[in-house]
Design a protein around this motif. Structure first.
Motif, PDB file in Angstrom:
ATOM      1  N   ARG A   1      78.808 -28.070  74.854  1.00 21.70           N
ATOM      2  CA  ARG A   1      78.233 -29.161  75.646  1.00 21.70           C
ATOM      3  C   ARG A   1      76.806 -29.432  75.217  1.00 21.70           C
ATOM      4  O   ARG A   1      75.877 -28.746  75.631  1.00 21.70           O
TER       5      ARG A   1
ATOM      6  N   ASN B   1      74.172 -32.927  73.820  1.00 20.51           N
ATOM      7  CA  ASN B   1      74.014 -34.364  73.649  1.00 20.51           C
ATOM      8  C   ASN B   1      72.900 -34.619  72.640  1.00 20.51           C
ATOM      9  O   ASN B   1      71.964 -33.820  72.543  1.00 20.51           O
TER      10      ASN B   1
ATOM     11  N   ASN C   1      77.868 -37.175  72.957  1.00 21.06           N
ATOM     12  CA  ASN C   1      78.117 -35.736  72.951  1.00 21.06           C
ATOM     13  C   ASN C   1      78.813 -35.358  71.649  1.00 21.06           C
ATOM     14  O   ASN C   1      79.578 -36.144  71.089  1.00 21.06           O
TER      15      ASN C   1
ATOM     16  N   THR D   1      80.675 -31.970  69.237  1.00 23.31           N
ATOM     17  CA  THR D   1      81.438 -30.736  69.393  1.00 23.31           C
ATOM     18  C   THR D   1      80.914 -29.609  68.521  1.00 23.31           C
ATOM     19  O   THR D   1      81.283 -28.459  68.726  1.00 23.31           O
TER      20      THR D   1
ATOM     21  N   ARG E   1      81.935 -34.309  65.504  1.00 22.68           N
ATOM     22  CA  ARG E   1      82.670 -34.650  66.724  1.00 22.68           C
ATOM     23  C   ARG E   1      83.896 -35.479  66.371  1.00 22.68           C
ATOM     24  O   ARG E   1      84.012 -36.037  65.275  1.00 22.68           O
TER      25      ARG E   1
ATOM     26  N   LEU F   1      73.658 -28.206  77.380  1.00 17.30           N
ATOM     27  CA  LEU F   1      74.003 -28.371  78.793  1.00 17.30           C
ATOM     28  C   LEU F   1      74.800 -27.168  79.306  1.00 17.30           C
ATOM     29  O   LEU F   1      75.464 -26.479  78.530  1.00 17.30           O
ATOM     30  N   ASP F   2      74.740 -26.953  80.623  1.00 16.04           N
ATOM     31  CA  ASP F   2      75.522 -25.876  81.228  1.00 16.04           C
ATOM     32  C   ASP F   2      76.862 -26.416  81.722  1.00 16.04           C
ATOM     33  O   ASP F   2      77.203 -27.579  81.485  1.00 16.04           O
ATOM     34  N   SER F   3      77.607 -25.596  82.440  1.00 16.33           N
ATOM     35  CA  SER F   3      78.938 -26.003  82.891  1.00 16.33           C
ATOM     36  C   SER F   3      78.905 -27.142  83.905  1.00 16.33           C
ATOM     37  O   SER F   3      79.895 -27.833  84.089  1.00 16.33           O
TER      38      SER F   3
ATOM     39  N   TRP G   1      76.845 -29.669  83.511  1.00 16.04           N
ATOM     40  CA  TRP G   1      76.247 -30.731  82.698  1.00 16.04           C
ATOM     41  C   TRP G   1      74.744 -30.897  82.969  1.00 16.04           C
ATOM     42  O   TRP G   1      74.196 -31.978  82.850  1.00 16.04           O
TER      43      TRP G   1
END
Length: 159
Positions: free
Chosen positions: A14, A16, A26, A28, A67, A112-114, A116
């Motif tokens: 996660r 960006n 975003n 991958t 991505r 980002l964390d879980s 977002w």
């Protein structure tokens, strides 16, 4: 758990990317977010206990983003690339204008964390596109089409 509060961990899948406020979406995969240093070891005359370490050069690697291609964010990326690279194709382009047109961009890569929420970010200065690679097509394949963007920059440690 830290003091009864859950720690927000950065999720490797996660993150960006924004360049000069343009949200490139975003991604991958992000590779090359690293810094290497070169040091020089010097021995003082008569000192046999240790070598002195003199700081040398700092070198930042090319950041490689990957991505799955997606209609909206891939189109935004393409527009950004056209804007950055179009001066190369214009007749009469003056090399002294190169820095003001191509260079000078600032990229923000945000982890980002879980939920977002931002955990950490890296601000890459003087970013320019070092390459874009489109998907490989094959009638025998059922894989997702992947695009890759490479960014060269002057560093992210001196914010």
């Amino acid at each position: 758990m830290s003091g009864g509060k859950q720690v927000a961990l950065g999720m490797a899948m996660r993150f960006n990317v924004k360049i000069d406020g343009v949200n490139l979406g975003n991604w991958t995969s992000c590779k090359g977010l690293e810094v290497k240093t070169k040091v020089h070891k010097v021995r003082d005359t008569g000192n046999y206990a240790y070598e002195k370490i003199l700081f040398g050069d700092v070198q930042y690697q090319t950041v490689k983003l990957e991505r799955a291609m997606e209609k909206t964010s891939s189109a935004v990326l393409r527009e950004w690339l056209v804007e950055k690279l179009s001066p190369w194709q214009q007749p009469g382009f003056m090399p002294e204008l190169l820095y003001s047109v191509i260079g000078g961009s600032t990229a923000n890569i945000t982890l980002l964390d879980s939920a977002w929420q931002e955990v950490a970010s890296w601000k890459l200065k003087n970013v320019y596109p070092a390459g874009w690679y489109g998907p490989t097509f094959s009638a025998k394949d059922t894989a997702v089409a992947i695009e890759r963007l490479e960014l060269d920059h002057e560093g992210f440690l001196d914010e």
